[in-house]
Structures are given as C-alpha cells and as structure tokens.
Design a protein around this motif. Sequence first.
Motif, short mmCIF file in Angstrom:
data_model
loop_
_atom_site.label_atom_id
_atom_site.label_comp_id
_atom_site.label_asym_id
_atom_site.label_seq_id
_atom_site.Cartn_x
_atom_site.Cartn_y
_atom_site.Cartn_z
N VAL A 19 0.83 -1.21 0.00
CA VAL A 19 0.00 0.00 0.00
C VAL A 19 0.87 1.25 0.00
O VAL A 19 0.58 2.22 -0.72
CB VAL A 19 -0.96 -0.01 1.22
N GLU A 20 1.92 1.26 0.79
CA GLU A 20 2.82 2.41 0.81
C GLU A 20 3.39 2.67 -0.58
O GLU A 20 3.55 3.82 -1.00
CB GLU A 20 3.94 2.18 1.81
N ASN A 21 3.69 1.60 -1.31
CA ASN A 21 4.22 1.76 -2.67
C ASN A 21 3.21 2.41 -3.60
O ASN A 21 3.59 3.14 -4.52
CB ASN A 21 4.65 0.40 -3.23
N LEU A 22 1.93 2.17 -3.37
CA LEU A 22 0.90 2.82 -4.19
C LEU A 22 1.00 4.33 -4.07
O LEU A 22 0.92 5.05 -5.06
CB LEU A 22 -0.50 2.36 -3.75
N PHE A 23 1.15 4.82 -2.86
CA PHE A 23 1.23 6.27 -2.66
C PHE A 23 2.54 6.83 -3.19
O PHE A 23 2.58 7.94 -3.72
CB PHE A 23 1.06 6.61 -1.18
N LYS A 24 3.62 6.07 -3.08
CA LYS A 24 4.89 6.52 -3.63
C LYS A 24 4.82 6.61 -5.14
O LYS A 24 5.31 7.56 -5.76
CB LYS A 24 6.01 5.57 -3.20
N GLU A 25 4.20 5.61 -5.77
CA GLU A 25 4.06 5.62 -7.22
C GLU A 25 3.18 6.77 -7.68
O GLU A 25 3.47 7.43 -8.67
CB GLU A 25 3.45 4.29 -7.68
N ARG A 27 2.74 9.66 -6.37
CA ARG A 27 3.33 10.98 -6.25
C ARG A 27 4.41 11.23 -7.30
O ARG A 27 4.95 12.31 -7.39
CB ARG A 27 3.87 11.16 -4.83
N SER A 28 4.71 10.20 -8.12
CA SER A 28 5.64 10.40 -9.23
C SER A 28 4.99 10.12 -10.57
O SER A 28 5.53 10.46 -11.60
CB SER A 28 6.86 9.48 -9.06
N GLU A 29 3.80 9.51 -10.56
CA GLU A 29 3.09 9.20 -11.79
C GLU A 29 1.65 9.67 -11.65
O GLU A 29 1.25 10.20 -10.64
CB GLU A 29 3.16 7.69 -12.07
N VAL A 30 0.84 9.44 -12.71
CA VAL A 30 -0.51 9.99 -12.68
C VAL A 30 -1.60 8.95 -12.90
O VAL A 30 -2.77 9.28 -12.79
CB VAL A 30 -0.67 11.11 -13.75
N GLN A 31 -1.26 7.69 -13.17
CA GLN A 31 -2.29 6.73 -13.53
C GLN A 31 -3.07 6.20 -12.33
O GLN A 31 -4.14 5.64 -12.48
CB GLN A 31 -1.73 5.56 -14.34
N ILE A 32 -2.53 6.31 -11.13
CA ILE A 32 -3.24 5.86 -9.94
C ILE A 32 -4.14 7.00 -9.45
O ILE A 32 -3.69 8.13 -9.31
CB ILE A 32 -2.25 5.41 -8.85
N PRO A 33 -5.43 6.71 -9.16
CA PRO A 33 -6.39 7.77 -8.82
C PRO A 33 -6.20 8.32 -7.40
O PRO A 33 -7.02 8.09 -6.52
CB PRO A 33 -7.74 7.08 -8.98
N PHE A 34 -5.13 9.07 -7.20
CA PHE A 34 -4.84 9.67 -5.90
C PHE A 34 -5.69 10.92 -5.71
O PHE A 34 -5.89 11.71 -6.64
CB PHE A 34 -3.35 10.03 -5.84
N HIS A 35 -6.20 11.11 -4.50
CA HIS A 35 -7.07 12.25 -4.23
C HIS A 35 -6.84 12.75 -2.81
O HIS A 35 -6.75 11.95 -1.87
CB HIS A 35 -8.53 11.84 -4.39
N VAL A 36 -6.71 14.04 -2.66
CA VAL A 36 -6.65 14.65 -1.34
C VAL A 36 -8.04 15.21 -1.05
O VAL A 36 -8.49 16.17 -1.68
CB VAL A 36 -5.61 15.78 -1.25
N GLN A 37 -8.74 14.57 -0.13
CA GLN A 37 -10.08 15.01 0.24
C GLN A 37 -9.96 16.02 1.38
O GLN A 37 -9.53 15.68 2.48
CB GLN A 37 -10.93 13.81 0.67
N ASN A 38 -10.33 17.25 1.12
CA ASN A 38 -10.22 18.30 2.13
C ASN A 38 -11.34 19.31 1.90
O ASN A 38 -11.21 20.25 1.13
CB ASN A 38 -8.85 18.98 2.04
N ASP A 39 -12.47 19.08 2.56
CA ASP A 39 -13.65 19.91 2.35
C ASP A 39 -14.08 20.66 3.61
O ASP A 39 -15.19 21.19 3.68
CB ASP A 39 -14.82 19.06 1.83
N GLY A 40 -13.20 20.70 4.61
CA GLY A 40 -13.54 21.40 5.84
C GLY A 40 -14.14 20.48 6.90
O GLY A 40 -14.18 20.84 8.08
#
Length: 210
Positions: A19-25, A27-40
């Motif tokens: 799982v940690e590798n998913l986040f590392k990948e 932050r250097s690539e774009v094909q993994i659907p990473f999202h920062v949810q920050n709505d207050g």
Amino acid sequence: MLKTKSLSKNRVEHYKKLVENLFKEERSEVQIPFHVQNDGRTFRNTIEFGYSYHRMSTNDFSYTPEPSFLQELGLEIVNAYENDQLEHTLDEPFTNIIVSLYEDGMELEPHIDMHQNHPLQEGFYFDPNVYGIVLEHDETGHLYFVENPNEEYELIPLNLPRIHSVNETSGTIYCLYGPLRYHPFNHGVSKVTNRRISVTYRHVHFGNNN
C-alpha cells in the motif's frame, strides 16, 4: 454491530509495504487515482479503486481496476469471519476499495455508507456488510461512532459525543453490519497525530429503491 478481529503481524507488514508503494508511485506518476479530500469536514489522502462513490454521484460509472493484492487482502478479511455466519456475505470480488492515508491533523467526518433505503440514494448503494483493515494504527486517530439527532438526509453536526471508539492496533480488521450500519448511527475517524493507513472494502449494487 461491529465485529473486530486481527491479521497476523507478518501479513500486515506485507500488505502495508504494498500500500505504501501505491502512494509513492502516485506521487511520481498519474495513472493511480490519488485524491486529497479536504472539504472542511474531512481531510485525508485516498486512492479509490473499482466504482468510485464520488464519481457515481456525478453519474460517472467508470471502473478503475485494482491491484490484485487488494482483492487478496479483502479475501483474507472475509475469510476471518467464515465461522461467524454473518448475513449478506458475498462470495465475489469487492467493487469499491478505498485506500486511505491519514497524516498529522487529518480526520474523517461521521457519515453513513450509502445503503439501499437511504433517502438520498440515487441509482447505487453499498452492500449491508462493510469491511476494513487498519494497516498502521495511530495513537489518537481511530474509528468511532456517534448518534445523529437529525434526519438521515440532513448534515450531521460535528463534535457529537462518541458512543463507541475502536481500540485499534496495526492489523485490526472489522466488519460493520446491522444497526450500527444505519441511521441514527454514524462512523468516522478521529483526528490523527502521526499516521494511519487503512483499507475499506464494499460491494456496489445498482438500482433505485426510492
């Protein structure tokens, strides 16, 4: 109800590294659907596979293929409950998988996972059983439950008194089902001090019961 169990330390470390590798990948690539949810109200990092709740809410029913190890982990979680004779256990792959990385100051607002009879249900909902695992626990950030005094379709107040908090460790697995899965009960994750990594598993159903 909430029934908790635990996964062995070796298996937790194995999946945590993947799982940690998913986040590392991401932050250097774009094909993994990473999202920062920050709505207050909610603040967390997520990677969502399968059918995405947020996309489905906008009529986007595209499917993001998940890494095979996430389905393998999901199967281990379900198998941990094979002697509990839980209702609504489905012998099929999960179709919504959320990997969440909480860092200092992040939290998840109390909410109810969309269900078949939810007043705001529009064409999709999640199975009665929701599964999850904590791959890295945090001293202050953990799963908790509150009772919502408002109607189910209304925004739940924040800072309600907690009726139950889960004593998490790295490897805690859970199945959320029964009364705690529905109104007036809501679940969330309290504010994290260091880091918390978790994975949530759900089956998506299509149809409108309203």
